[in-house]
Design a protein around this motif. Sequence first.
Motif, mmCIF file in Angstrom:
data_model
loop_
_atom_site.group_PDB
_atom_site.id
_atom_site.type_symbol
_atom_site.label_atom_id
_atom_site.label_comp_id
_atom_site.label_asym_id
_atom_site.label_seq_id
_atom_site.Cartn_x
_atom_site.Cartn_y
_atom_site.Cartn_z
ATOM 1 N N GLY A 178 27.267 -1.711 17.655
ATOM 2 C CA GLY A 178 28.159 -1.760 18.956
ATOM 3 C C GLY A 178 27.681 -0.850 19.860
ATOM 4 N N TRP A 179 28.241 -0.903 21.159
ATOM 5 C CA TRP A 179 27.648 -0.084 22.319
ATOM 6 C C TRP A 179 28.428 1.125 22.722
ATOM 7 C CZ3 TRP A 179 22.778 -1.354 23.317
ATOM 8 C CH2 TRP A 179 22.569 -2.757 22.865
ATOM 9 N N ILE A 180 29.420 1.203 22.476
ATOM 10 C CA ILE A 180 30.606 2.450 22.956
ATOM 11 C C ILE A 180 30.364 3.566 21.751
ATOM 12 C CG2 ILE A 180 32.908 3.420 23.472
ATOM 13 C CD1 ILE A 180 33.314 0.363 24.225
ATOM 14 N N LEU A 181 29.299 4.349 21.747
ATOM 15 C CA LEU A 181 29.124 4.981 20.509
ATOM 16 C C LEU A 181 29.832 6.268 20.119
ATOM 17 C CD1 LEU A 181 25.028 4.952 20.709
ATOM 18 C CD2 LEU A 181 26.638 3.319 19.907
ATOM 19 N N VAL B 183 33.994 1.716 16.367
ATOM 20 C CA VAL B 183 33.069 0.425 16.446
ATOM 21 C C VAL B 183 31.784 0.743 15.365
ATOM 22 C CG1 VAL B 183 33.380 0.743 19.009
ATOM 23 C CG2 VAL B 183 31.408 1.784 18.040
ATOM 24 N N TYR B 184 32.086 1.460 14.382
ATOM 25 C CA TYR B 184 31.140 1.692 13.443
ATOM 26 C C TYR B 184 31.540 0.748 12.205
ATOM 27 C CZ TYR B 184 29.035 5.598 16.065
ATOM 28 O OH TYR B 184 28.241 6.109 17.147
ATOM 29 N N ASP B 185 30.413 0.254 11.856
ATOM 30 C CA ASP B 185 30.404 -0.732 10.696
ATOM 31 C C ASP B 185 30.146 -0.152 9.381
ATOM 32 O OD1 ASP B 185 28.670 -2.362 13.162
ATOM 33 O OD2 ASP B 185 30.712 -2.785 12.603
ATOM 34 N N TYR B 186 29.489 0.919 9.268
ATOM 35 C CA TYR B 186 29.134 1.543 7.879
ATOM 36 C C TYR B 186 29.209 2.883 8.226
ATOM 37 C CZ TYR B 186 27.350 -3.236 7.308
ATOM 38 O OH TYR B 186 27.133 -4.480 7.298
ATOM 39 N N TRP B 187 29.674 3.626 6.992
ATOM 40 C CA TRP B 187 29.882 5.058 6.784
ATOM 41 C C TRP B 187 29.467 5.536 5.526
ATOM 42 C CZ3 TRP B 187 32.327 7.996 10.597
ATOM 43 C CH2 TRP B 187 32.985 7.195 11.417
ATOM 44 N N GLY B 188 28.757 6.910 5.627
ATOM 45 C CA GLY B 188 28.386 7.533 4.294
ATOM 46 C C GLY B 188 29.769 8.140 3.860
#
Length: 123
Positions: free
Chosen positions: A101-104, A109-114
């Motif tokens: 995504g673009w709105i950081l 908007v984040y797809d993957y997480w640690g």
Amino acid sequence: QVQLVESGGGLVQAGGSLRLSCAASGRTFSSYAMGWFHQAPGKEREFVAAISRTGGNTYYVDSVKGRLTISRDNAKNTVYLQMNSLKPEDTAVYYCAATRGWILTSATVYDYWGQGTQVTVSS
């Protein structure tokens, strides 16, 4: 699918420094913008810093500007968070995340997480 693994957290005295790393799997790392978020006990996850796909643009929450620096090495599939002049209020679990995504600055908007790495700053 992207897997993210953070490292580098620990216990440090106020005024000290830490460098967090986030290693990503896969061959498409450069197609993702990357972000760092933190979550303190009893609080919501909050945006800390983000970096664009090429590393040409960076974004920070006001409270960390001048103290924390985000960077990335696309050849190593790794994003970093250099943390200087740490304060007790920086104590939290730090997570890296990847997005197409673009709105950081938004966690949604984040797809993957640690899995997160603990940073504890003593006074």
